[in-house]
Enzyme design. Structure first.
Site, PDB file in Angstrom:
ATOM      1  N   GLY A  79       0.818  -1.204   0.000  1.00  0.00           N
ATOM      2  CA  GLY A  79       0.000   0.000   0.000  1.00  0.00           C
ATOM      3  C   GLY A  79       0.855   1.259   0.000  1.00  0.00           C
ATOM      4  O   GLY A  79       0.524   2.254  -0.650  1.00  0.00           O
ATOM      5  N   THR A  80       1.953   1.213   0.712  1.00  0.00           N
ATOM      6  CA  THR A  80       2.845   2.366   0.781  1.00  0.00           C
ATOM      7  C   THR A  80       3.363   2.718  -0.609  1.00  0.00           C
ATOM      8  O   THR A  80       3.326   3.893  -1.026  1.00  0.00           O
ATOM      9  CB  THR A  80       4.028   2.045   1.723  1.00  0.00           C
ATOM     10  OG1 THR A  80       3.507   1.755   3.021  1.00  0.00           O
ATOM     11  CG2 THR A  80       5.001   3.204   1.809  1.00  0.00           C
ATOM     12  N   ASN A  93      -7.447   4.209   9.291  1.00  0.00           N
ATOM     13  CA  ASN A  93      -7.025   2.949   9.901  1.00  0.00           C
ATOM     14  C   ASN A  93      -7.093   2.981  11.423  1.00  0.00           C
ATOM     15  O   ASN A  93      -7.180   1.939  12.055  1.00  0.00           O
ATOM     16  CB  ASN A  93      -5.612   2.573   9.432  1.00  0.00           C
ATOM     17  CG  ASN A  93      -4.636   3.730   9.498  1.00  0.00           C
ATOM     18  OD1 ASN A  93      -4.880   4.801   8.935  1.00  0.00           O
ATOM     19  ND2 ASN A  93      -3.551   3.545  10.205  1.00  0.00           N
ATOM     20  N   GLN A 147      -8.008   0.172   3.866  1.00  0.00           N
ATOM     21  CA  GLN A 147      -8.829  -0.410   4.940  1.00  0.00           C
ATOM     22  C   GLN A 147     -10.218  -0.855   4.483  1.00  0.00           C
ATOM     23  O   GLN A 147     -10.994  -1.363   5.293  1.00  0.00           O
ATOM     24  CB  GLN A 147      -8.985   0.602   6.094  1.00  0.00           C
ATOM     25  CG  GLN A 147      -7.732   0.776   6.925  1.00  0.00           C
ATOM     26  CD  GLN A 147      -7.312  -0.495   7.665  1.00  0.00           C
ATOM     27  OE1 GLN A 147      -8.114  -1.404   7.888  1.00  0.00           O
ATOM     28  NE2 GLN A 147      -6.037  -0.573   8.012  1.00  0.00           N
ATOM     29  N   SER A 156      -3.866  -2.847  -0.312  1.00  0.00           N
ATOM     30  CA  SER A 156      -2.779  -3.688   0.176  1.00  0.00           C
ATOM     31  C   SER A 156      -3.356  -5.033   0.579  1.00  0.00           C
ATOM     32  O   SER A 156      -4.309  -5.105   1.364  1.00  0.00           O
ATOM     33  CB  SER A 156      -2.107  -3.027   1.384  1.00  0.00           C
ATOM     34  OG  SER A 156      -1.148  -3.909   1.931  1.00  0.00           O
ATOM     35  N   HIS A 197      -2.353  -7.549   2.434  1.00  0.00           N
ATOM     36  CA  HIS A 197      -2.268  -8.141   3.780  1.00  0.00           C
ATOM     37  C   HIS A 197      -3.343  -7.605   4.728  1.00  0.00           C
ATOM     38  O   HIS A 197      -3.507  -8.115   5.832  1.00  0.00           O
ATOM     39  CB  HIS A 197      -0.859  -8.013   4.377  1.00  0.00           C
ATOM     40  CG  HIS A 197      -0.470  -6.663   4.905  1.00  0.00           C
ATOM     41  ND1 HIS A 197      -0.618  -6.321   6.234  1.00  0.00           N
ATOM     42  CD2 HIS A 197       0.074  -5.586   4.297  1.00  0.00           C
ATOM     43  CE1 HIS A 197      -0.155  -5.085   6.411  1.00  0.00           C
ATOM     44  NE2 HIS A 197       0.270  -4.616   5.250  1.00  0.00           N
ATOM     45  N   THR A 256      10.312  -8.171 -11.606  1.00  0.00           N
ATOM     46  CA  THR A 256       9.646  -9.440 -11.890  1.00  0.00           C
ATOM     47  C   THR A 256       8.447  -9.623 -10.963  1.00  0.00           C
ATOM     48  O   THR A 256       8.540  -9.362  -9.766  1.00  0.00           O
ATOM     49  CB  THR A 256      10.645 -10.609 -11.716  1.00  0.00           C
ATOM     50  OG1 THR A 256      11.740 -10.375 -12.596  1.00  0.00           O
ATOM     51  CG2 THR A 256       9.997 -11.947 -12.045  1.00  0.00           C
ATOM     52  N   CYS A 316       2.529   3.353  14.714  1.00  0.00           N
ATOM     53  CA  CYS A 316       3.976   3.214  14.507  1.00  0.00           C
ATOM     54  C   CYS A 316       4.711   2.778  15.766  1.00  0.00           C
ATOM     55  O   CYS A 316       4.580   1.655  16.216  1.00  0.00           O
ATOM     56  CB  CYS A 316       4.545   4.507  13.952  1.00  0.00           C
ATOM     57  SG  CYS A 316       3.638   5.974  14.455  1.00  0.00           S
TER      58      CYS A 316
HETATM   59  C1  LIG Z   1      -1.681  -0.656   6.294  1.00  0.00           C
HETATM   60  C2  LIG Z   1      -2.011   0.621   5.598  1.00  0.00           C
HETATM   61  C3  LIG Z   1      -1.165   1.159   4.614  1.00  0.00           C
HETATM   62  C4  LIG Z   1       0.161   0.556   4.273  1.00  0.00           C
HETATM   63  O1  LIG Z   1       0.076  -0.639   3.560  1.00  0.00           O
HETATM   64  P1  LIG Z   1       1.396  -1.539   3.459  1.00  0.00           P
HETATM   65  O2  LIG Z   1       1.042  -2.602   2.493  1.00  0.00           O
HETATM   66  O3  LIG Z   1       1.661  -2.058   4.829  1.00  0.00           O
HETATM   67  O4  LIG Z   1       2.477  -0.638   2.957  1.00  0.00           O
HETATM   68  C5  LIG Z   1      -1.551   2.326   3.999  1.00  0.00           C
HETATM   69  N1  LIG Z   1      -2.702   2.937   4.302  1.00  0.00           N
HETATM   70  C6  LIG Z   1      -3.541   2.458   5.228  1.00  0.00           C
HETATM   71  C7  LIG Z   1      -4.811   3.178   5.507  1.00  0.00           C
HETATM   72  C8  LIG Z   1      -3.224   1.288   5.908  1.00  0.00           C
HETATM   73  O5  LIG Z   1      -4.058   0.831   6.856  1.00  0.00           O
END
Ligand SMILES: *Cc1c(COP(=O)(O)O)cnc(C)c1O
Length: 422
Positions: free
Chosen positions: A77-78, A156, A184, A204, A206, A242, A330
């Protein structure tokens, strides 16, 4: 040494990451064992993998109602967030201004700080005391040199939702690009990029029961685009590197599951969250809900426990096998209160006493019972030894009404001076 039996964990931190669904593990396993070819290879052993990547692209596209060609797989996501802002600025070299909000994920907050150090102008829009955004203020902050507006879909920490369709409509009318961090949202709300009208949207995997290290950026058709990672021609030239095949396949399967569990998330999981939250607020004195009650995700509760430090609560909960988190996602142990709760005008002591519980489809009624059984005692124990004295007559640090009034007065004063200078 013999291994200790794994301790049972009550996982109420689904906004931080999620358990990988067993179906997702099954779907990705062949790509960690037999099917390890490179999807860009010309021979059949590699090329057969390509088809699975493209199937996953269709599954992820369906999750947000996009065209598969509009899906760019990224590492997280970052990366998706950084890519959207970077592309908007590089493709509009005359524009030096970015608008975002004061409550974004650190992926946006810190990228904005980086942009400022590089000579760009970044506006961090303030929020109201319930975490909501003032749309008129957003509209007024758009300038002729604004390249992009980036507002998260759901927060989040609090779960509070921003009206992305309205924001995107304003951006369109002003000829400004619009990005939303929707990390989210999958599985919790339906996502339709056409209805939203955004140019970019980040996800993202995960956060929706797939592995870490895979994300996607929706890039609306015909949007001028600059890759962030420059290399091979993967992702139609929009992201070198890749393909992370196993994770991409996992993301695809998880996207399907997220659509299938949308109803459960909004009924059973919402009911668990509501019972947890309502019982805490009713049974434990000096507790407050942070964030708007109605416009928020169905799984998230953010609660302030006055007169105690969240870090202490989390430590005792951890001892009971309960995973939750403090507002600040964090640095554990940091004394800085959450930037999100601070932006909502919470006094620092209240922000530091706030805990986020974020539930998911694997949580049960028994787990909520377990937390509700232990939490009052945990809070009582900590309050008994707390040096902060709630009864003290001139202890006004906890006067939330005064703090809220002050926050609203500050916002009004800022608005006033802006309209005078406009
Ligand atoms: C977890 C999260 C991210 C970051 O995603 P990653 O895959 O961990 O880099 C970005 N934005 C929000 C709102 C998130 O909850």
């Amino acid at each position: 040494m013999s291994q200790a039996a794994p301790k049972k964990v009550v996982y109420f931190d689904n906004n931080a990451t999620t358990r990988i669904a067993p179906e997702v593990v099954q779907a990705m396993l062949p790509f960690l064992t037999e099917l390890w070819g490179n999807p860009s290879s010309a021979y059949a052993f590699g090329a057969q993998v390509h088809g699975h990547v493209e199937k996953a692209r269709e599954q992820v596209a369906a999750l947000v109602a996009a065209d598969p060609k509009e899906v760019v797989f990224t590492s997280c996501g970052t990366e998706s967030n950084n890519t959207a802002l970077h592309s908007a600025l590089v493709m509009n070299p005359g524009k030096k201004h970015v608008i975002t909000t004061a409550v974004e994920h650190s992926a946006n907050m810190n990228f904005g700080d980086y942009l400022q150090r590089r000579g760009f102008d970044v506006t961090y829009l303030p929020v109201e005391s319930d975490g909501s955004l003032d749309i008129h203020r957003l509209e007024k902050s758009i300038r002729p040199d604004t390249a992009i507006v980036s507002c998260m879909y759901a927060n989040n920490e609090t779960g509070v939702l921003f009206p992305i369709a309205e924001i995107a409509a304003i951006c369109r009318s002003k000829g400004v690009l619009c990005h939303t961090d929707a990390v989210q949202v999958p599985g919790k709300l339906k996502i339709d990029v056409r209805e939203l009208g955004v140019d970019f949207l980040s996800l993202s995997a995960h956060k929706l029961h797939a592995p870490k290290g895979i994300g996607m950026l929706y890039v609306k058709r015909r949007t001028k685009f600059q890759p962030y990672l420059i290399g091979g021609h993967q992702e139609r030239g929009r992201r070198g590197g890749t393909e992370n095949v196993a994770n991409i396949v996992a993301f695809g399967r998880a996207a399907e599951l997220a659509m299938a569990t949308l109803h459960e998330e909004n009924t059973r999981v919402r009911a668990l969250r509501d019972r947890l939250e309502d019982t805490i607020l009713a049974k434990i004195p000096n507790t407050v809900r942070n964030g708007n009650r109605n416009h928020r995700l169905p799984n998230t509760a953010n609660i302030a426990f006055d007169f105690v430090e969240a870090e202490a609560i989390l430590l005792l909960l951890d001892g009971l096998g309960i995973c939750a988190s403090s507002g600040s996602a964090c640095t554990t142990g940091s004394l800085d209160p959450s930037h999100v709760l601070t932006a909502m005008g919470l006094p620092p002591m209240r922000a530091r006493g706030s805990v986020r519980f974020s539930l998911g489809i694997y949580n049960t009624d028994q787990e909520v019972d377990y937390v509700l059984q232990h939490l009052p005692g945990v809070i009582q124990r900590l309050r008994d030894i707390s040096p902060l004295n709630p009864e003290h007559p001139d202890n006004d640090r906890y006067d939330i009404d005064a703090a809220r009034e002050k926050h609203e007065e500050d916002l009004a004063a800022a608005r006033q001076s802006e309209s005078l200078s406009a």
